[in-house]
Scaffold this active site. Structure first.
Site, short mmCIF file in Angstrom:
data_model
loop_
_atom_site.label_atom_id
_atom_site.label_comp_id
_atom_site.label_asym_id
_atom_site.label_seq_id
_atom_site.Cartn_x
_atom_site.Cartn_y
_atom_site.Cartn_z
CG HIS A 196 -1.99 -1.03 1.29
ND1 HIS A 196 -3.27 -0.74 0.81
CD2 HIS A 196 -2.04 -2.41 1.49
CE1 HIS A 196 -3.95 -1.87 0.72
NE2 HIS A 196 -3.20 -2.90 1.08
CG ASP A 200 -0.03 9.20 0.97
OD1 ASP A 200 0.01 8.07 1.02
OD2 ASP A 200 -0.61 10.26 1.40
P1 ADP Z 1 -2.86 6.80 4.97
O1 ADP Z 1 -3.86 5.40 4.63
O2 ADP Z 1 -1.55 6.91 4.93
O3 ADP Z 1 -3.83 7.10 6.37
P2 ADP Z 1 -4.93 7.50 3.02
O4 ADP Z 1 -5.34 8.83 2.68
O5 ADP Z 1 -4.63 6.76 1.76
O6 ADP Z 1 -3.82 7.73 4.00
O7 ADP Z 1 -6.18 6.90 3.78
C1 ADP Z 1 -6.68 7.34 5.09
C2 ADP Z 1 -8.02 6.94 5.34
O8 ADP Z 1 -8.32 7.30 6.67
C3 ADP Z 1 -9.29 7.60 4.41
O9 ADP Z 1 -10.10 6.76 3.94
C4 ADP Z 1 -9.67 8.86 5.15
O10 ADP Z 1 -10.99 8.89 4.92
C5 ADP Z 1 -9.60 8.23 6.55
N1 ADP Z 1 -9.15 9.24 7.44
C6 ADP Z 1 -8.15 10.20 7.39
N2 ADP Z 1 -8.19 10.94 8.71
C7 ADP Z 1 -9.21 10.61 9.22
C8 ADP Z 1 -10.07 11.19 10.42
N3 ADP Z 1 -9.59 12.34 10.97
N4 ADP Z 1 -11.26 10.90 10.74
C9 ADP Z 1 -11.68 9.60 9.98
N5 ADP Z 1 -11.27 9.21 9.02
C10 ADP Z 1 -10.03 9.55 8.52
#
Ligand code: ADP
Length: 454
Positions: free
Chosen positions: A155, A363
């Site tokens: 990922h 990312d």
């Molecule tokens: P990572 O896997 O590095 O955290 P991504 O952007 O690929 O980054 O995925 C993050 C996921 O977590 C997304 O589905 C996003 O909506 C969720 N997310 C990120 N921050 C929050 C938050 N503060 N509250 C709820 N969901 C969150």
């Protein structure tokens, strides 16, 4: 039809954090439901001594989880996975904290998980292993006699050879990756970096179709960009704008434009750079002061890794500096929240935001970028400002691409986004939405499994 076995560091048990779990969990559980399946991984709980797996059946799916000891958890998870591999794979060599002891714990836990999983496997199972915590899994499963097809999806980014080779045991990791039948990456850049390492450091051969011969094995490799369920997000967002939470946020804006950032509080997300770019925007375009607000939601994670605690402090100070410098009696430029929200609330926030700032320094994909696009109203969509160093930029080239290392570039993109006419916003949005539909989370899962099964 073969049974699907998913292996990941953490298992999302039914009902657990259902509100927060995103599209990935849903897509994997759907796949498990289709043919009856098994989800295996650690429970996230600590135990005094290694125990037998906890097994739970629900709706035709088996969930098997293992408790780790404190020493195993610290070395495998907080240590090698999150303090060495995570920064390394995100090009942050300055933050890599590698020890042989952690590497030994990483191998030990992977071996233990494989020992526990092997007796649960059936001969025709197809095993799909996820992410950097579990790279040695196939090797370890083969060691205990597993003959099943085993695939791996990374990922995160896969770093270029010059960066990868700083990891003392990188050849072992390459060999472990070659023990799979299929290795999948988010972007062509990641796949190419892997091929380069296999060819130059392991004497492997790579064919144009992604077939690899290395370490006396044949395997396949490919690009499988992970997606979202755009129509489900669009529906959720349309409903969420009527909710009390979203209306409360909207009301607080008093007609100002909302710029949103939603991230885990992680150094790969470029939050310090983003805050500085926002300050540079307020400096370069003073007319925009009082007309915009940056809402940055940054949920704290991995607080047991010291670097994350330090980052949280620095960000709090930066947000305070910006507010202190630019706020008026009746206007605050920045709203900075260290908490999480439900997917539904986020979808509503996305829909009422004119701009999303998704500016990671590196990312694997960045699902927030895709969720933001999917949540927009077709008539009046907002603008995505996206870093070229997010995997999502390989597909979403209709976003405004801005280099996070250049604060003026991000400030300019922000200004362009705020001034963008409706017609251009619609055209860019439609182009991105088409891609999201074509590369949905279901398409991702099906294409990976098709190649693994093929
Ligand atoms: P990572 O896997 O590095 O955290 P991504 O952007 O690929 O980054 O995925 C993050 C996921 O977590 C997304 O589905 C996003 O909506 C969720 N997310 C990120 N921050 C929050 C938050 N503060 N509250 C709820 N969901 C969150």
């Amino acid at each position: 039809m073969s049974r699907l076995v998913i292996v990941s560091n953490r298992v999302a048990l039914p009902g657990e954090g259902a509100q927060r779990s995103g599209g990935l969990v849903t897509a994997l559980v759907d796949a498990l439901h289709q043919a009856g399946g098994l989800w295996f991984g650690s429970s996230g709980k600590l135990a005094e001594t290694p125990s037998a797996p906890n097994v739970l059946e629900a709706d035709g799916v088996t969930y098997a989880t293992v408790d780790l000891t404190r020493a195993d958890h610290d070395g495998y998870y907080s240590g090698l996975s999150n303090a060495a591999l995570w920064p390394l794979f995100h090009y942050r060599l300055d933050l890599v904290n590698f020890t042989r002891r952690d590497f030994a714990a990483y191998l030990r836990v992977n071996a233990r998980l494989a020992d526990t999983l092997a007796p649960l496997l059936k001969p025709n199972d197809v095993v799909w292993v996820h992410d950097y915590h579990l790279i040695p899994m196939a090797d370890e499963l083969r060691r205990v006699g597993a003959r099943q097809r085993i695939g791996f999806f990374l990922h995160t980014p896969f770093p270029s050879l010059g960066v990868l080779a700083t990891l003392p045991h990188y050849i072992e990791l390459l060999k472990s990756l070659c023990a799979y039948d299929l290795v999948g990456f988010q972007t062509i850049e990641d796949l190419t970096a892997f091929h380069d390492a296999v060819v130059r450091r392991a004497g492997g051969k790579v064919s144009a179709d992604g077939s690899i011969r290395a370490f006396d094995r044949d395997l396949r490799s490919g690009v499988f960009p992970i997606g979202v369920d755009p129509d489900a997000i669009a529906n959720m967002a349309a409903r969420a704008v009527k909710s009390r939470t979203t209306r409360r946020l909207q009301g607080s804006l008093r007609g100002r434009q909302l710029i949103i950032g939603v991230d885990r509080l992680d150094y790969s997300k470029g939050l310090e750079h983003r805050f500085k770019a926002f300050a540079s925007f307020l400096e370069s375009y003073p007319v925009q002061r009082d007309h915009v607000r940056l809402l940055q939601i940054a949920t704290a994670t991995r607080s047991d890794v010291p670097e994350y605690r330090a980052l949280r402090q620095r960000l709090g100070a930066l947000a305070g500096d910006i507010a202190g410098r630019y706020a008026q009696l009746d206007w605050a430029p920045i709203q900075y929240l260290n908490r999480s929200f439900s997917q539904q609330s986020l979808a509503g926030f996305f829909r009422i935001s004119r701009v999303a700032l998704v500016t990671p320094l590196r990312d694997g994909m960045n699902l927030v970028a895709k969720e933001y696009v999917a949540a927009q109203s077709p008539e009046d969509p907002g603008v995505l400002v996206l870093s070229p160093f997010a995997g999502a930029a390989y597909e979403l080239d209709a976003a405004l691409i801005a280099n996070p290392y250049d604060p003026d570039a991000v400030a300019e993109a922000l200004q362009k986004a705020l001034l963008m006419p409706t017609e251009e916003r619609r055209q860019r949005w439609q182009a991105m939405m088409q891609i999201l539909r074509r590369h949905s989370i279901t398409a991702w899962r099906e294409s990976f499994l098709r190649v693994l099964n093929g």
